[in-house]
Structures are given as C-alpha cells and as structure tokens.
Design a protein around this motif. Structure first.
Motif, PDB file in Angstrom:
ATOM      1  N   PRO A 175       0.684  -1.170  -0.010  1.00 11.08           N
ATOM      2  CA  PRO A 175      -0.032  -0.082  -0.126  1.00 11.08           C
ATOM      3  C   PRO A 175       0.974   1.151  -0.054  1.00 11.08           C
ATOM      4  O   PRO A 175       2.065   1.272   0.700  1.00 11.08           O
ATOM      5  CB  PRO A 175      -0.710  -0.055   1.437  1.00 11.08           C
ATOM      6  CG  PRO A 175      -0.779  -1.711   1.482  1.00 11.08           C
ATOM      7  CD  PRO A 175       0.445  -1.977   1.071  1.00 11.08           C
ATOM      8  N   THR A 176       0.211   2.371  -0.707  1.00 10.91           N
ATOM      9  CA  THR A 176       1.254   3.484  -0.898  1.00 10.91           C
ATOM     10  C   THR A 176       0.903   4.555   0.398  1.00 10.91           C
ATOM     11  O   THR A 176      -0.153   4.286   1.069  1.00 10.91           O
ATOM     12  CB  THR A 176       0.569   4.399  -1.922  1.00 10.91           C
ATOM     13  OG1 THR A 176       0.487   3.659  -3.093  1.00 10.91           O
ATOM     14  CG2 THR A 176       1.147   5.731  -2.105  1.00 10.91           C
ATOM     15  N   CYS A 177       2.034   4.938   1.011  1.00 10.68           N
ATOM     16  CA  CYS A 177       1.731   5.913   2.042  1.00 10.68           C
ATOM     17  C   CYS A 177       2.112   7.426   1.915  1.00 10.68           C
ATOM     18  O   CYS A 177       2.884   7.776   1.221  1.00 10.68           O
ATOM     19  CB  CYS A 177       3.112   5.391   3.323  1.00 10.68           C
ATOM     20  SG  CYS A 177       2.808   3.855   4.146  1.00 10.68           S
ATOM     21  N   ASN A 178       1.227   8.108   2.363  1.00  9.73           N
ATOM     22  CA  ASN A 178       1.389   9.572   2.353  1.00  9.73           C
ATOM     23  C   ASN A 178       2.308  10.183   3.243  1.00  9.73           C
ATOM     24  O   ASN A 178       2.075  10.385   4.365  1.00  9.73           O
ATOM     25  CB  ASN A 178      -0.013  10.221   2.414  1.00  9.73           C
ATOM     26  CG  ASN A 178      -0.007  11.713   2.053  1.00  9.73           C
ATOM     27  OD1 ASN A 178       0.829  12.355   2.247  1.00  9.73           O
ATOM     28  ND2 ASN A 178      -1.491  12.058   1.598  1.00  9.73           N
ATOM     29  N   ARG A 179       3.441  10.092   2.716  1.00  8.88           N
ATOM     30  CA  ARG A 179       4.449  10.608   3.865  1.00  8.88           C
ATOM     31  C   ARG A 179       4.299  12.180   4.023  1.00  8.88           C
ATOM     32  O   ARG A 179       4.805  12.509   5.255  1.00  8.88           O
ATOM     33  CB  ARG A 179       5.985  10.244   3.155  1.00  8.88           C
ATOM     34  CG  ARG A 179       6.188  11.204   1.754  1.00  8.88           C
ATOM     35  CD  ARG A 179       7.996  11.056   1.537  1.00  8.88           C
ATOM     36  NE  ARG A 179       8.025   9.491   1.448  1.00  8.88           N
ATOM     37  CZ  ARG A 179       9.455   8.938   1.575  1.00  8.88           C
ATOM     38  NH1 ARG A 179      10.397   9.834   1.869  1.00  8.88           N
ATOM     39  NH2 ARG A 179       9.626   7.954   1.347  1.00  8.88           N
ATOM     40  N   VAL A 180       3.780  12.954   3.182  1.00 14.60           N
ATOM     41  CA  VAL A 180       3.911  14.180   3.652  1.00 14.60           C
ATOM     42  C   VAL A 180       2.594  14.476   4.708  1.00 14.60           C
ATOM     43  O   VAL A 180       2.871  15.348   5.747  1.00 14.60           O
ATOM     44  CB  VAL A 180       3.438  15.241   2.366  1.00 14.60           C
ATOM     45  CG1 VAL A 180       2.961  16.777   2.844  1.00 14.60           C
ATOM     46  CG2 VAL A 180       4.465  15.124   1.433  1.00 14.60           C
ATOM     47  N   LEU A 181       1.414  13.621   4.558  1.00 14.73           N
ATOM     48  CA  LEU A 181       0.603  13.723   5.660  1.00 14.73           C
ATOM     49  C   LEU A 181       1.018  13.225   6.767  1.00 14.73           C
ATOM     50  O   LEU A 181       0.779  13.908   8.140  1.00 14.73           O
ATOM     51  CB  LEU A 181      -0.475  13.028   5.198  1.00 14.73           C
ATOM     52  CG  LEU A 181      -1.906  12.583   5.984  1.00 14.73           C
ATOM     53  CD1 LEU A 181      -2.492  14.060   6.525  1.00 14.73           C
ATOM     54  CD2 LEU A 181      -2.861  11.702   5.556  1.00 14.73           C
ATOM     55  N   LEU A 182       1.696  11.986   7.144  1.00 15.38           N
ATOM     56  CA  LEU A 182       2.304  11.515   8.269  1.00 15.38           C
ATOM     57  C   LEU A 182       3.429  12.595   8.720  1.00 15.38           C
ATOM     58  O   LEU A 182       3.491  12.607   9.929  1.00 15.38           O
ATOM     59  CB  LEU A 182       2.907  10.162   7.900  1.00 15.38           C
ATOM     60  CG  LEU A 182       1.765   9.047   7.494  1.00 15.38           C
ATOM     61  CD1 LEU A 182       2.539   7.864   7.179  1.00 15.38           C
ATOM     62  CD2 LEU A 182       0.907   8.720   8.857  1.00 15.38           C
ATOM     63  N   GLY A 183       4.264  12.964   8.047  1.00 20.13           N
ATOM     64  CA  GLY A 183       5.182  13.855   8.450  1.00 20.13           C
ATOM     65  C   GLY A 183       4.809  14.956   9.128  1.00 20.13           C
ATOM     66  O   GLY A 183       5.539  15.656   9.792  1.00 20.13           O
ATOM     67  N   SER A 184       3.507  15.559   8.535  1.00 19.96           N
ATOM     68  CA  SER A 184       3.005  16.795   9.094  1.00 19.96           C
ATOM     69  C   SER A 184       2.754  16.667  10.567  1.00 19.96           C
ATOM     70  O   SER A 184       2.661  17.661  11.390  1.00 19.96           O
ATOM     71  CB  SER A 184       1.783  17.257   8.660  1.00 19.96           C
ATOM     72  OG  SER A 184       0.865  16.113   8.790  1.00 19.96           O
ATOM     73  N   PHE A 185       2.452  15.619  11.378  1.00 19.11           N
ATOM     74  CA  PHE A 185       2.498  15.256  12.767  1.00 19.11           C
ATOM     75  C   PHE A 185       3.332  14.390  13.420  1.00 19.11           C
ATOM     76  O   PHE A 185       3.213  14.302  14.681  1.00 19.11           O
ATOM     77  CB  PHE A 185       1.155  15.026  13.132  1.00 19.11           C
ATOM     78  CG  PHE A 185       0.771  13.545  12.640  1.00 19.11           C
ATOM     79  CD1 PHE A 185       0.625  12.739  13.544  1.00 19.11           C
ATOM     80  CD2 PHE A 185       0.029  13.337  11.469  1.00 19.11           C
ATOM     81  CE1 PHE A 185       0.166  11.346  13.228  1.00 19.11           C
ATOM     82  CE2 PHE A 185      -0.205  12.284  10.962  1.00 19.11           C
ATOM     83  CZ  PHE A 185      -0.250  11.116  11.847  1.00 19.11           C
ATOM     84  N   LEU A 186       4.164  13.637  12.600  1.00 16.51           N
ATOM     85  CA  LEU A 186       4.937  12.568  13.100  1.00 16.51           C
ATOM     86  C   LEU A 186       6.413  13.178  13.417  1.00 16.51           C
ATOM     87  O   LEU A 186       7.338  12.352  14.023  1.00 16.51           O
ATOM     88  CB  LEU A 186       4.999  11.449  12.597  1.00 16.51           C
ATOM     89  CG  LEU A 186       3.668  10.478  12.710  1.00 16.51           C
ATOM     90  CD1 LEU A 186       3.555   9.295  11.951  1.00 16.51           C
ATOM     91  CD2 LEU A 186       3.432  10.115  14.381  1.00 16.51           C
ATOM     92  N   SER A 187       6.912  13.912  12.479  1.00 20.00           N
ATOM     93  CA  SER A 187       8.173  13.965  12.341  1.00 20.00           C
ATOM     94  C   SER A 187       8.809  14.772  13.524  1.00 20.00           C
ATOM     95  O   SER A 187       9.894  14.256  13.909  1.00 20.00           O
ATOM     96  CB  SER A 187       8.492  15.343  11.032  1.00 20.00           C
ATOM     97  OG  SER A 187       9.646  15.583  10.941  1.00 20.00           O
ATOM     98  N   ASP A 188       8.398  15.715  14.213  1.00 22.70           N
ATOM     99  CA  ASP A 188       8.726  16.165  15.430  1.00 22.70           C
ATOM    100  C   ASP A 188       8.738  15.238  16.541  1.00 22.70           C
ATOM    101  O   ASP A 188       9.740  15.000  17.396  1.00 22.70           O
ATOM    102  CB  ASP A 188       7.896  17.491  15.684  1.00 22.70           C
ATOM    103  CG  ASP A 188       8.215  18.623  15.078  1.00 22.70           C
ATOM    104  OD1 ASP A 188       9.371  18.792  14.405  1.00 22.70           O
ATOM    105  OD2 ASP A 188       7.360  19.667  14.761  1.00 22.70           O
TER     106      ASP A 188
END
Length: 618
Positions: A386-399
C-alpha cells in the motif's frame, strides 16, 4: 418570339452579383422588404421559411441558411422550433439559446416550453444533455448562492434533471451521498496483446476483447463478441481496455483506448443483457486535456453508473496538496472531479433516484455496498505494498519521532532522513493505522565500518494527527544485512494468541548474502502486542526464509553442471491447539524445497513449537 425570349436565349456575357442587384435595382430588390416586414406579415414569414426549408442538404457550407437565420433571431427560433423532432441541432441552425433562456419575446418563451417538453420525450441522452446545459449554464444555474435556481422557471427543471453540478466533491453536497471505498468500482487495466520483436499490437483482437466478459451472462458475452467483430471489420485497433467492475453490481464500464493518432476513447456500459456505447458530452471530456476516468460508482443504486473524470487524482505529489489526501494518497471526499451519470446511450447530469425506489431486474443486482476495499487503492494490484502519504504522516510525526519524512530530492532536513516507510490500516480498528519505517542515524560508523539504522513501529490516528503507540530500535547494518527502500512489510495475519489479544508484526527483508556465500536468511519477523502507549515485541527478528547449498558444494560455483543444489526453506506460524501461560502456543511449520522448476522437491513439516514465557515466545 418576343424580345424578352430572344434576350433570354442568348449567351450570358455578364453576371450580376447580389450586392450589385441591390445597388442598381434598390426599388425592386426583394431582400430588404422581406426582412423588414417579415415580423409583421405571417404570410411573408411563412413564405421565407418555406424557401429555407426547401434548401435542404444542398447548402453544404450553410451560407444560404446563415444569410437569413443569423440576421433574424425570430426566424432562427422558428426554424429550430419546426425541426426539433427530426434534427434539433442541425449544423446550419444553432438555437439562439440566450434569447430562449431569457425569454425576451413571446416566441422565445414558446420555444423554451417546447424544449422543456422535448426533455421528456427525446430518446437521445446527447440531445437532453445539450438542452439542459444550455438552459442551466452547464448546470450551474441550479446551484446559485441563494440555494435555489437563478430563474423561477428553472426550479422544476433542476428538480427533475440536475441534482449535482458537473464538478462536485466526492462527498455530494446536495444529494448527501459519499463516494467512499465501499462504493468504488475496481479498476482492471488490460494491455492489448503484442507480437513480434517490435511488439506490434495484434490486429485481430476478437479473442482478447472476448476475455473482458469472461464469466458473465451469455448475452453480455455475445454482445462483446459482436462489438469486437465490428471493430475488426472497421480496422479499428484497441491499445488498452480498462474494465471497471464491482463485486456487488451486475453492470460495469469498459473504456477502450484506440491505437489511432488521437488515442480515441470509447466508453461502453456492459449489462447482463448486452452492450451500449455511450456518447460523452464535450463539457465532461475534453480530448485536448485528456482527463482520465478516476472513479466509477452507482451511489443511488439505480443501475445508472456515475463516471468521474479528473487529472492525476490518486497520486501523492510530494507537496502541501498531499495534506488533503488519504493515507494511501487517494482523494478524500472533499476533493472534486467532473461527474456525469450514464443513462440509456449517453452521459448527462446526475439524478438521485433513491426516492423512486429503483428496482433491479430479476437477473441483476445494483447494490454496491458489499465492496469491502480497505487497504489498497482501486488502481493498485493486490500484491502491491500500500502507498503511504509521507507528507501527511510527516506533518504530525516528524517532530515526535525526530525523523524527516522529506523525499530524497528535498533539501537537507533538520532530522535524519527516512529510508523506508510502509503503512496499513489497523486490523482491529480501521480508524487507526500501523506504520513501520527505517531511518538514518546521525552517528559515525563503528571501528568495523558498520553502522546502525533506526527502526520505528507505531500506531497512529491520522484523522486526529496523533501518535498513539510506538516502539523504537536500532538495527546493525553489516556484511549480512542491507537496509533500503522496500525492505519493510507489515504482517496483519490473525495472530489471535489469547482472548481479546491479537498480535501483528513487521517483516524485514534485509538479509544479504555476499558473492560465493553458501547460504543466507532474511524476512525477519517481529510480532508486537499493544500495551498502553507502547508496543511490546513478543517475537523478535525470527528469520522466516533461508537458503543453503547442498550436495557437492565444493563445485557449486563452477560453470559445469555438478551435484550441487539450493535448498530453500520458508517458515510460517500457526496457532496450536495448546496454550502456555494463557497464550496459544505457536507451531513452526517449515516448507523445504530443493531444486527449481518442475523438478523441485517440496515438503512441509512441523519443526518446532513456540511457547509463552515471561511475556514473550521462546
């Protein structure tokens, strides 16, 4: 013979142009007086109309028609009115829609009424769509800012024929229907068979096109065979066929892309009773823009499929627009597409027929609810990750994770880069998501030149932008391991190890065997259970596949054939009938194969049993 007769029998040595006749013979020129008094004299108007009707098909470039009709709007509307039934939109007489819509004259109002009646009785969906589009400004008049049609006479028209605008979100704002994954038809793409070294498309495609209706009703199969035969006779070659089907619906859509200079597309509705080619109006499908069909549905379960067109729709772009997409990069209900509903022979405006309680024929089913698509997009193959939306996930997980979700081409981030990412819906709670990732670590390699990579397993709530549970580890990348993109795969098999306790796992395909190695292992499995805000591993880094050289291993790498063979082992876990410390035991079943191809020898047997002890399996 009279003087006049003698004059007329002589050869013509001069030809007068019409403007010359009017200039030199103004008092006897009939064109001016006819145009001036036509509105006042029904006899003159009817006489002129009779002359125009007598032109027929001889006016190839429409110049004779246009000379009269383009300069006299009332005459144009009268001509169109007389030809509504046989040719509503003849090329030489386009209706004056602005006057008809505005109703500036009694004749325009009368003609508008005739068009409204024609909506009910015309068998042509193309004619109906043209009338609706012209009288409602492509449907937009039905959805004014005041929440009602712009003109009073449009109220009944919109209530009957136009329930949604042509560009609409996937969550229909007026009908309160939503195109979610349950209602989506599945997209199956079939490339035309090719032959020869140059890969030329086989000209006789009748057998291949017949496979599109495999397993369907006999009438549908016969209709497709007949249609394929007509394409063959017309020397029309198909480059690609896209079939949109739903497991709970008896009707489907087939789009054929022809191998011509324009890449012409032909849309077909396939029912158990036959095949119908659709006319798609230009307002929905502009060949120069080449939008694709991105969704097919039947939201109101009336047997009339909705077709949705858009530019790239289900692909992450790697920018802020991805924040408006789902986790698998598919469009959310807020995203818009151009939509129309297929009727008898064409596509026109969507009409919500739920209030009419449409009933499918005895041999059909128009319900699309049984489609339980939850993980993969409609354009993905079942075996794809399955494809992962890395921008969406990074918006709240990166920090929170201190990991950069930026792409490889982006500028150097503040946090270490992510190497691999995979995600999947939680097997017990569809509102949550499982994700696993590898990331770089900002530390120098050890004295052996080896380095560590970071590993994260997490449960997240994408809708609420929350990190729910997390597990972190460091994986040594040495001579026997290689960590790269596509190394991770989530394992959500039903590991129901205890009542109300289900484990899930991740598999790491990171094993690496150097050249001339005599064996290796990979597909390392780690199983987790959820405990509070953490994930706890209960099986860790268990190799689920391995290989080794057997036989005459001393000559395995010689060019000559020897007695050397490769033994492959694949391991799986099965719930045992016994339990230890409240958890089900796990049987270890190993499938061994020696050799390859038809000569391979394969057998499976139980090679061990894992039991719970101290909260882990041993």
């Amino acid at each position: 013979m009279t003087v006049l007769q003698r004059t007329m029998t002589q050869a013509i040595d001069h030809r007068w142009y019409y403007y010359e006749l009017g200039y030199y013979n103004a008092l006897v020129n009939p064109w001016g007086p006819l145009g001036t008094y036509m509105a006042e004299s029904p006899a003159i108007r009817n006489a002129v109309m009779a002359e125009i009707n007598a032109i027929g098909g001889d006016d190839q470039n429409c110049s004779l028609h246009q000379a009269w009709l383009n300069t006299h709007p009332d005459l144009l509307n009268l001509f169109v009115s007389q030809h509504l039934q046989d040719a509503p939109f003849t090329p030489c007489a386009k209706p004056d829609w602005s006057r008809i819509k505005a109703g500036t004259t009694a004749q325009a109002v009368e003609l508008r009424g005739q068009y409204l009646k024609l909506l009910q009785r015309t068998p042509s969906d193309a004619t109906r769509d043209e009338i609706l589009s012209q009288l409602t400004s492509n449907g937009s008049d039905c959805f004014s800012a005041q929440g009602k049609p712009a003109l009073n006479w449009q109220a009944d028209l919109c209530r009957t024929w136009v329930h949604e605008p042509q560009v609409t979100p996937l969550a229909l704002q007026h009908s309160k229907l939503t195109l979610d994954k349950r209602h989506q038809f599945l997209k199956l793409v079939n490339e035309a068979p090719r032959t020869g070294e140059n890969g030329v498309i086989e000209p006789d495609q009748r057998a291949w096109l017949g496979t599109l209706t495999q397993g369907m009703h006999a009438d549908a199969i016969a209709s497709m065979q007949a249609y394929a035969g007509s394409l063959w006779q017309q020397h029309r070659v198909v480059r690609m066929a896209t079939h949109w089907r739903h497991p709970g619906h008896s009707r489907s859509l087939i789009e054929l892309e022809l191998a011509d200079n324009d890449s012409t597309r032909v849309d077909l509705i396939l029912t158990p009773h036959g095949l119908q080619e659709l006319t798609v109006p230009a307002r929905l499908y502009w060949p120069q823009d080449r939008p694709d069909i991105v969704r097919v549905s039947d939201l109101d379960a009336d047997g009339h499929l909705e077709l949705w067109w858009s530019k790239p729709f289900d692909d992450c772009q790697g920018d802020s627009s991805d924040l408006e997409r789902n986790l698998d990069c598919s469009a959310t209900g807020a995203m818009s597409a151009t939509m129309g509903e297929a009727n008898r022979n064409g596509v026109t405006y969507f009409v919500d027929d739920r209030h009419a309680n449409p009933t499918a024929p005895a041999d059909e089913d128009w319900r699309s609810l049984p489609n339980r698509i939850t993980a993969n997009r409609s354009d993905q193959n079942p075996g794809e990750r399955p494809t992962c939306n890395r921008v969406l996930l990074g918006s709240f997980l990166s920090d929170d994770l201190e990991v950069s979700f930026a792409g490889p081409q982006d500028e150097s981030p503040d946090y270490p880069r992510m190497i691999d990412l995979t995600c999947q819906p939680h097997p017990l709670n569809p509102n949550l998501t499982l994700l696993a990732l590898f990331h770089e670590l900002r530390e120098t390699p050890n004295t052996d030149g080896n380095s560590y990579r970071g590993f994260v397993m997490a449960v997240v709530d994408v809708k609420r932008r929350l990190l729910i549970r997390v597990y972190r580890d460091r994986i040594l990348e040495d001579a026997g391991t290689r960590i790269s993109e596509y190394s991770l795969r989530l394992d959500t098999a039903p590991y129901n190890i205890a009542p109300k306790l289900r484990a899930f796992g991740v598999r790491m395909n990171i094993g690496y065997s150097p050249r001339y190695a005599d064996g290796g292992e990979s597909d390392y499995l780690t199983l987790f259970i959820e405990r509070g805000k953490t994930l706890r591993p209960i099986i860790q880094n268990m190799p689920m596949s391995s290989w080794q050289m057997v036989g005459d291993t001393a000559h395995c790498f010689d060019d000559a054939e020897t007695g050397c063979a490769i033994e492959n082992k694949a391991v799986r876990l099965a719930l045992a009938s016994t339990s230890t410390n409240g958890w089900r035991d796990l049987d270890v079943i190993t499938t061994t194969s020696i050799g390859d191809g038809a000569s391979a020898k394969t057998h499976a047997h139980m090679t061990g049993k894992l039991r719970a002890k101290g909260g882990v399996y041993r």
